[in-house]
Design a protein around this motif. Sequence first.
Motif, mmCIF file in Angstrom:
data_model
loop_
_atom_site.group_PDB
_atom_site.id
_atom_site.type_symbol
_atom_site.label_atom_id
_atom_site.label_comp_id
_atom_site.label_asym_id
_atom_site.label_seq_id
_atom_site.Cartn_x
_atom_site.Cartn_y
_atom_site.Cartn_z
ATOM 1 N N PHE A 31 0.831 -1.205 0.000
ATOM 2 C CA PHE A 31 0.000 0.000 0.000
ATOM 3 C C PHE A 31 0.868 1.258 0.000
ATOM 4 C CE2 PHE A 31 -2.569 3.258 2.122
ATOM 5 C CZ PHE A 31 -3.766 3.150 1.450
ATOM 6 N N LEU A 32 1.940 1.234 0.794
ATOM 7 C CA LEU A 32 2.844 2.384 0.880
ATOM 8 C C LEU A 32 3.882 2.416 -0.242
ATOM 9 C CD1 LEU A 32 3.562 2.452 4.724
ATOM 10 C CD2 LEU A 32 2.076 4.002 3.424
ATOM 11 N N GLY A 33 4.078 1.286 -0.893
ATOM 12 C CA GLY A 33 5.078 1.213 -1.956
ATOM 13 C C GLY A 33 6.503 1.137 -1.422
ATOM 14 N N VAL A 34 6.660 0.480 -0.256
ATOM 15 C CA VAL A 34 7.985 0.335 0.354
ATOM 16 C C VAL A 34 8.245 -1.132 0.662
ATOM 17 C CG1 VAL A 34 7.938 2.650 1.382
ATOM 18 C CG2 VAL A 34 7.124 0.703 2.715
ATOM 19 N N LYS A 35 9.492 -1.458 0.944
ATOM 20 C CA LYS A 35 9.842 -2.818 1.354
ATOM 21 C C LYS A 35 9.323 -3.057 2.766
ATOM 22 C CE LYS A 35 14.096 -3.164 -1.300
ATOM 23 N NZ LYS A 35 15.539 -3.377 -1.221
ATOM 24 N N ILE A 36 9.116 -4.325 3.096
ATOM 25 C CA ILE A 36 8.630 -4.677 4.434
ATOM 26 C C ILE A 36 9.620 -4.212 5.505
ATOM 27 C CG2 ILE A 36 9.541 -7.028 4.515
ATOM 28 C CD1 ILE A 36 6.066 -6.555 5.608
ATOM 29 N N SER A 37 10.905 -4.251 5.215
ATOM 30 C CA SER A 37 11.903 -3.792 6.192
ATOM 31 C C SER A 37 11.763 -2.290 6.449
ATOM 32 C CB SER A 37 13.315 -4.128 5.728
ATOM 33 O OG SER A 37 13.586 -3.529 4.483
ATOM 34 N N THR A 38 11.386 -1.524 5.432
ATOM 35 C CA THR A 38 11.160 -0.087 5.601
ATOM 36 C C THR A 38 9.925 0.142 6.466
ATOM 37 O OG1 THR A 38 12.178 0.340 3.460
ATOM 38 C CG2 THR A 38 10.827 2.105 4.391
ATOM 39 N N LEU A 39 8.897 -0.669 6.273
ATOM 40 C CA LEU A 39 7.699 -0.584 7.102
ATOM 41 C C LEU A 39 8.067 -0.799 8.573
ATOM 42 C CD1 LEU A 39 4.528 -0.428 7.132
ATOM 43 C CD2 LEU A 39 4.592 -2.920 7.034
ATOM 44 N N TYR A 40 8.883 -1.813 8.843
ATOM 45 C CA TYR A 40 9.314 -2.080 10.217
ATOM 46 C C TYR A 40 10.137 -0.919 10.772
ATOM 47 C CZ TYR A 40 7.940 -6.933 9.215
ATOM 48 O OH TYR A 40 7.258 -8.065 8.874
ATOM 49 N N THR A 41 10.928 -0.288 9.910
ATOM 50 C CA THR A 41 11.713 0.873 10.339
ATOM 51 C C THR A 41 10.794 2.021 10.727
ATOM 52 O OG1 THR A 41 13.561 0.239 8.916
ATOM 53 C CG2 THR A 41 13.469 2.541 9.623
ATOM 54 N N TYR A 42 9.745 2.251 9.957
ATOM 55 C CA TYR A 42 8.781 3.295 10.289
ATOM 56 C C TYR A 42 8.195 3.058 11.684
ATOM 57 C CZ TYR A 42 8.673 4.711 5.326
ATOM 58 O OH TYR A 42 8.982 5.147 4.064
ATOM 59 N N VAL A 43 7.889 1.794 11.999
ATOM 60 C CA VAL A 43 7.318 1.463 13.306
ATOM 61 C C VAL A 43 8.357 1.676 14.403
ATOM 62 C CG1 VAL A 43 6.372 -0.398 14.729
ATOM 63 C CG2 VAL A 43 5.611 -0.138 12.358
ATOM 64 N N SER A 44 9.572 1.210 14.191
ATOM 65 C CA SER A 44 10.595 1.335 15.234
ATOM 66 C C SER A 44 10.983 2.784 15.489
ATOM 67 C CB SER A 44 11.836 0.509 14.880
ATOM 68 O OG SER A 44 12.541 1.087 13.804
ATOM 69 N N ARG A 45 10.847 3.651 14.492
ATOM 70 C CA ARG A 45 11.172 5.075 14.645
ATOM 71 C C ARG A 45 9.979 5.915 15.085
ATOM 72 N NH1 ARG A 45 16.620 5.224 14.922
ATOM 73 N NH2 ARG A 45 17.488 4.013 13.232
#
Length: 86
Positions: A18-32
């Motif tokens: 949906f966001l057009g990012v890798k799953i690792s980037t999604l996890y980074t968004y959450v951790s930050r």
Amino acid sequence: MIELNGENYLNGREASSFLGVKISTLYTYVSRGVLSSYKQGIKRQRLYKQTELEALLRLRSSSDSVTDTASETTELPYARDWVPDL
């Protein structure tokens, strides 16, 4: 997509697509702290509110229009471009 209490939630794969990012980037968004995730029951699966994902896209889109009015993109940048300390 899962509907709980009248709200739509997406799993990790759906949210990253949906966001057009890798799953690792999604996890980074959450951790930050850029995005929140929600635990589904006793499973390890995390869910993401569709409304929060849409807000993140709008936030990125509005900052694009401020910095580059000629660009009409809604794609998110790499996390290292707008999340500090990566």
